[in-house]
Design a protein around this motif. Structure first.
Motif, PDB file in Angstrom:
ATOM      1  N   VAL A  37       0.970  -1.181   0.034  1.00  0.00           N
ATOM      2  CA  VAL A  37       0.143   0.091  -0.189  1.00  0.00           C
ATOM      3  C   VAL A  37       0.949   1.237  -0.089  1.00  0.00           C
ATOM      4  N   LEU A  38       0.576   1.948  -0.985  1.00  0.00           N
ATOM      5  CA  LEU A  38       1.580   3.149  -1.044  1.00  0.00           C
ATOM      6  C   LEU A  38       0.506   4.129  -1.315  1.00  0.00           C
TER       7      LEU A  38
ATOM      8  N   VAL B 269      -1.995  -1.138  -4.065  1.00  0.00           N
ATOM      9  CA  VAL B 269      -2.980  -0.224  -3.975  1.00  0.00           C
ATOM     10  C   VAL B 269      -1.996   0.947  -3.948  1.00  0.00           C
ATOM     11  N   THR B 270      -2.339   1.899  -4.805  1.00  0.00           N
ATOM     12  CA  THR B 270      -1.561   3.390  -4.715  1.00  0.00           C
ATOM     13  C   THR B 270      -2.493   4.392  -4.700  1.00  0.00           C
ATOM     14  N   SER B 271      -1.990   5.721  -4.576  1.00  0.00           N
ATOM     15  CA  SER B 271      -2.742   6.826  -4.782  1.00  0.00           C
ATOM     16  C   SER B 271      -2.990   6.916  -6.254  1.00  0.00           C
ATOM     17  N   ASN B 272      -3.981   7.992  -6.669  1.00  0.00           N
ATOM     18  CA  ASN B 272      -4.202   8.123  -8.059  1.00  0.00           C
ATOM     19  C   ASN B 272      -4.126   9.381  -8.488  1.00  0.00           C
TER      20      ASN B 272
ATOM     21  N   ASN C 120      -7.976   7.181  -4.620  1.00  0.00           N
ATOM     22  CA  ASN C 120      -7.733   8.560  -3.649  1.00  0.00           C
ATOM     23  C   ASN C 120      -7.490   8.316  -2.288  1.00  0.00           C
ATOM     24  N   PRO C 121      -6.393   8.461  -1.608  1.00  0.00           N
ATOM     25  CA  PRO C 121      -6.509   7.916  -0.148  1.00  0.00           C
ATOM     26  C   PRO C 121      -7.466   8.596   0.801  1.00  0.00           C
ATOM     27  N   VAL C 122      -8.027   9.711   0.524  1.00  0.00           N
ATOM     28  CA  VAL C 122      -9.256  10.142   1.595  1.00  0.00           C
ATOM     29  C   VAL C 122     -10.399   9.315   1.247  1.00  0.00           C
ATOM     30  N   ALA C 123     -10.485   8.536   0.114  1.00  0.00           N
ATOM     31  CA  ALA C 123     -11.761   7.660  -0.013  1.00  0.00           C
ATOM     32  C   ALA C 123     -11.387   6.477   0.960  1.00  0.00           C
ATOM     33  N   HIS C 124     -11.424   6.385   2.198  1.00  0.00           N
ATOM     34  CA  HIS C 124     -11.072   5.285   3.079  1.00  0.00           C
ATOM     35  C   HIS C 124     -11.761   4.180   2.794  1.00  0.00           C
ATOM     36  N   GLN C 125     -13.073   4.126   2.563  1.00  0.00           N
ATOM     37  CA  GLN C 125     -14.087   2.727   2.112  1.00  0.00           C
ATOM     38  C   GLN C 125     -13.323   2.145   0.864  1.00  0.00           C
ATOM     39  N   LEU C 126     -13.364   2.982  -0.067  1.00  0.00           N
ATOM     40  CA  LEU C 126     -13.046   2.568  -1.466  1.00  0.00           C
ATOM     41  C   LEU C 126     -11.573   2.104  -1.621  1.00  0.00           C
ATOM     42  N   TYR C 127     -10.687   2.633  -0.823  1.00  0.00           N
ATOM     43  CA  TYR C 127      -9.345   2.206  -0.686  1.00  0.00           C
ATOM     44  C   TYR C 127      -9.082   0.981   0.073  1.00  0.00           C
TER      45      TYR C 127
ATOM     46  N   LYS D  47     -10.335  -1.826  -2.115  1.00  0.00           N
ATOM     47  CA  LYS D  47      -9.249  -2.281  -3.249  1.00  0.00           C
ATOM     48  C   LYS D  47      -7.981  -3.197  -2.344  1.00  0.00           C
ATOM     49  N   ILE D  48      -7.731  -3.062  -1.176  1.00  0.00           N
ATOM     50  CA  ILE D  48      -6.928  -3.678  -0.575  1.00  0.00           C
ATOM     51  C   ILE D  48      -7.723  -5.176  -0.496  1.00  0.00           C
ATOM     52  N   LEU D  49      -8.568  -5.093   0.120  1.00  0.00           N
ATOM     53  CA  LEU D  49      -9.317  -6.415   0.437  1.00  0.00           C
ATOM     54  C   LEU D  49      -9.812  -7.381  -0.718  1.00  0.00           C
ATOM     55  N   GLN D  50      -9.873  -6.758  -1.819  1.00  0.00           N
ATOM     56  CA  GLN D  50      -9.911  -7.477  -3.131  1.00  0.00           C
ATOM     57  C   GLN D  50      -8.817  -8.337  -3.362  1.00  0.00           C
ATOM     58  N   LEU D  51      -7.562  -7.614  -3.112  1.00  0.00           N
ATOM     59  CA  LEU D  51      -6.353  -8.385  -3.354  1.00  0.00           C
ATOM     60  C   LEU D  51      -5.843  -9.351  -2.445  1.00  0.00           C
ATOM     61  N   LEU D  52      -6.494  -9.235  -1.256  1.00  0.00           N
ATOM     62  CA  LEU D  52      -6.265 -10.220  -0.079  1.00  0.00           C
ATOM     63  C   LEU D  52      -7.095 -11.310  -0.242  1.00  0.00           C
ATOM     64  N   GLU D  53      -8.559 -11.108  -0.897  1.00  0.00           N
ATOM     65  CA  GLU D  53      -9.385 -12.097  -1.146  1.00  0.00           C
ATOM     66  C   GLU D  53      -9.302 -12.978  -2.543  1.00  0.00           C
ATOM     67  N   ASN D  54      -8.569 -12.163  -3.270  1.00  0.00           N
ATOM     68  CA  ASN D  54      -8.670 -12.687  -4.816  1.00  0.00           C
ATOM     69  C   ASN D  54      -7.223 -13.008  -5.394  1.00  0.00           C
ATOM     70  N   LYS D  55      -6.654 -14.296  -4.969  1.00  0.00           N
ATOM     71  CA  LYS D  55      -5.453 -14.441  -5.145  1.00  0.00           C
ATOM     72  C   LYS D  55      -5.090 -14.524  -6.748  1.00  0.00           C
ATOM     73  N   GLU D  56      -5.876 -15.009  -7.562  1.00  0.00           N
ATOM     74  CA  GLU D  56      -5.476 -15.124  -8.840  1.00  0.00           C
ATOM     75  C   GLU D  56      -5.518 -13.578  -9.406  1.00  0.00           C
ATOM     76  N   LEU D  57      -6.295 -12.700  -8.943  1.00  0.00           N
ATOM     77  CA  LEU D  57      -6.213 -11.073  -9.509  1.00  0.00           C
ATOM     78  C   LEU D  57      -4.876 -10.360  -8.878  1.00  0.00           C
ATOM     79  N   ASN D  58      -4.792 -10.734  -7.643  1.00  0.00           N
ATOM     80  CA  ASN D  58      -3.428 -10.276  -7.297  1.00  0.00           C
ATOM     81  C   ASN D  58      -2.286 -10.729  -7.969  1.00  0.00           C
ATOM     82  N   ALA D  59      -2.312 -11.909  -8.258  1.00  0.00           N
ATOM     83  CA  ALA D  59      -1.009 -12.448  -9.190  1.00  0.00           C
ATOM     84  C   ALA D  59      -0.940 -11.942 -10.324  1.00  0.00           C
TER      85      ALA D  59
END
Length: 384
Positions: free
Chosen positions: A285-286, A308-311, A329-336, A339-351
């Motif tokens: 996360v950056l 997951v970076t800033s935009n 956008n880092p100020v969009a806390h829930q949206l950010y 995105k992190i949760l997606q990469l934690l939950e979807n290993k294929e997407l992460n890869a």
């Protein structure tokens, strides 16, 4: 060619400190050396004077000297005299310096001066919404106006700097590059190492401008959904410029009691050890608000990690949202957090993101590609 760099930082055990600028200079210096060009590096404001070799690169540590009056001017003249002597003796063709606080203001070199925009103090003040010291703006403007040539590490930084200082001359954009033979992932699999659990890594200075305080609120939402997720902050704690307190302490006060139990801060590790922390992380996360073209992003992408970076600004020149990772956008806390949760939950997407990120680095930002662009640019300057 014989190229010199004037810099406040360079990554070596004998120098006082280094960050992104130092890494980018060393990367370029190594590539120049491998292409049979000679490289000299002048590291100013050091604690002592020393000359030594770093695998063929000549390093000159120049200690800072405080004068009874006008130190800002007299130290610059000290640098000028010392460096010009080396330029004459070694027949250096070109010297490059960064834009930060305008160190080259009132210095006249015996060879052409190229200033590379890594982000002036004025640039970062604008992005952070804080007031700049008048003297810093003055020095930076004088330095830029007196440079023979100006290059920038991103288009965004070039455009913003032009506006801030009313620069009319052309600015050459050449991105930072990375040595992909040093930053790579040895693992044959992209899947998570089960024994490590779910780990998120932030690496870089623990400072407001890099979105660390927003990360606390983002991590709260991640932990609400996945309570076992761990966050590692790897980097030096910095006193917050607005509240004059430890940024790490401010970060901790924004965490929920549950999230606070899952945070580890590591103040410093040797540069070589950073790669191991990147390798072990499941998601990087950056969420930075203020960068020019960050080496940390290049390093994580080169190691084919899910990011997951800033935009903001420069991000769109490096990242491709939904392909090399997610940008938000880092100020969009829930949206950010989502995105992190997606990469934690979807290993294929992460890869897949990791593979795409690595390929983008290899194609556009490898040291071979960027080094060749710099060499051609230097040659075009010397022809003039």
């Amino acid at each position: 060619m014989k190229i010199a760099f004037l810099t406040p930082e360079y990554p070596h055990p004998k120098t006082s400190h280094s960050a992104g600028i130092g890494s980018s200079i060393k990367n370029l210096a190594v590539e120049l050396l491998q292409n049979n060009h000679r490289v000299t590096v002048f590291v100013y404001s050091e604690d002592s004077n020393e000359i030594f070799e770093d695998n063929g690169i000549s390093i000159h540590k120049i200690g800072y000297k405080k004068y009874p009056m006008l130190s800002w001017y007299l130290y610059r003249k000290q640098l000028q005299n010392y460096i010009n002597n080396i330029i004459k003796v070694n027949q250096i063709d070109l010297i490059e310096a960064p834009d930060w606080t305008g160190i080259t203001a009132f210095i006249k070199f015996r060879c052409p001066l190229l200033i590379r925009l890594h982000g002036t103090d004025a640039y970062f003040c604008k992005l952070e919404g804080r007031k700049q010291k008048i003297k810093n703006y003055f020095f930076e403007k004088v330095a830029l106006k007196s440079a023979d040539y100006i290059a920038s590490v991103s288009e965004f930084t070039a455009l913003e700097t032009k506006r801030i200082f009313n620069i009319k001359t052309a600015i050459k954009v050449i991105y930072n590059g990375i040595n992909t033979t040093q930053f790579y992932n040895r693992q044959n699999t992209f899947y998570f190492e089960e024994e490590l659990g779910e780990t998120i890594l932030y690496f870089g200075s623990v400072i407001r401008k890099k979105g660390v305080l927003e990360l606390a609120k983002i991590f709260n939402k991640v932990v609400e959904k996945r309570p076992s997720t761990q966050l590692t902050l790897l980097g030096k704690d910095v006193i917050d410029i607005f509240e004059n307190k430890s940024t790490l302490e401010l970060f901790m006060t924004k965490l929920s009691s549950e999230a606070k139990q899952n945070v580890i801060h590591i103040n410093h590790v040797p540069y070589e050890k950073v790669k191991e922390h990147i390798r072990k992380a499941n998601v990087i996360v950056l969420p930075s608000f203020a960068e020019a073209f960050p080496m940390t992003w290049l390093e994580a992408m080169a190691m084919r990690k899910g990011l997951v970076t800033s935009n903001i600004g420069w991000a769109n020149e490096l990242m491709i949202d939904g392909k090399t990772g997610f940008t938000e956008n880092p100020v969009a806390h829930q949206l950010y957090a989502d995105k992190i949760l997606q990469l934690l939950e979807n290993k294929e997407l992460n890869a897949t993101f990791g593979i795409n990120a690595k390929e983008r680095i290899h194609q556009f930002f490898s040291l071979e590609v960027i080094g060749a662009k710099n060499i051609n640019y230097y040659k075009s300057i010397l022809k003039k």
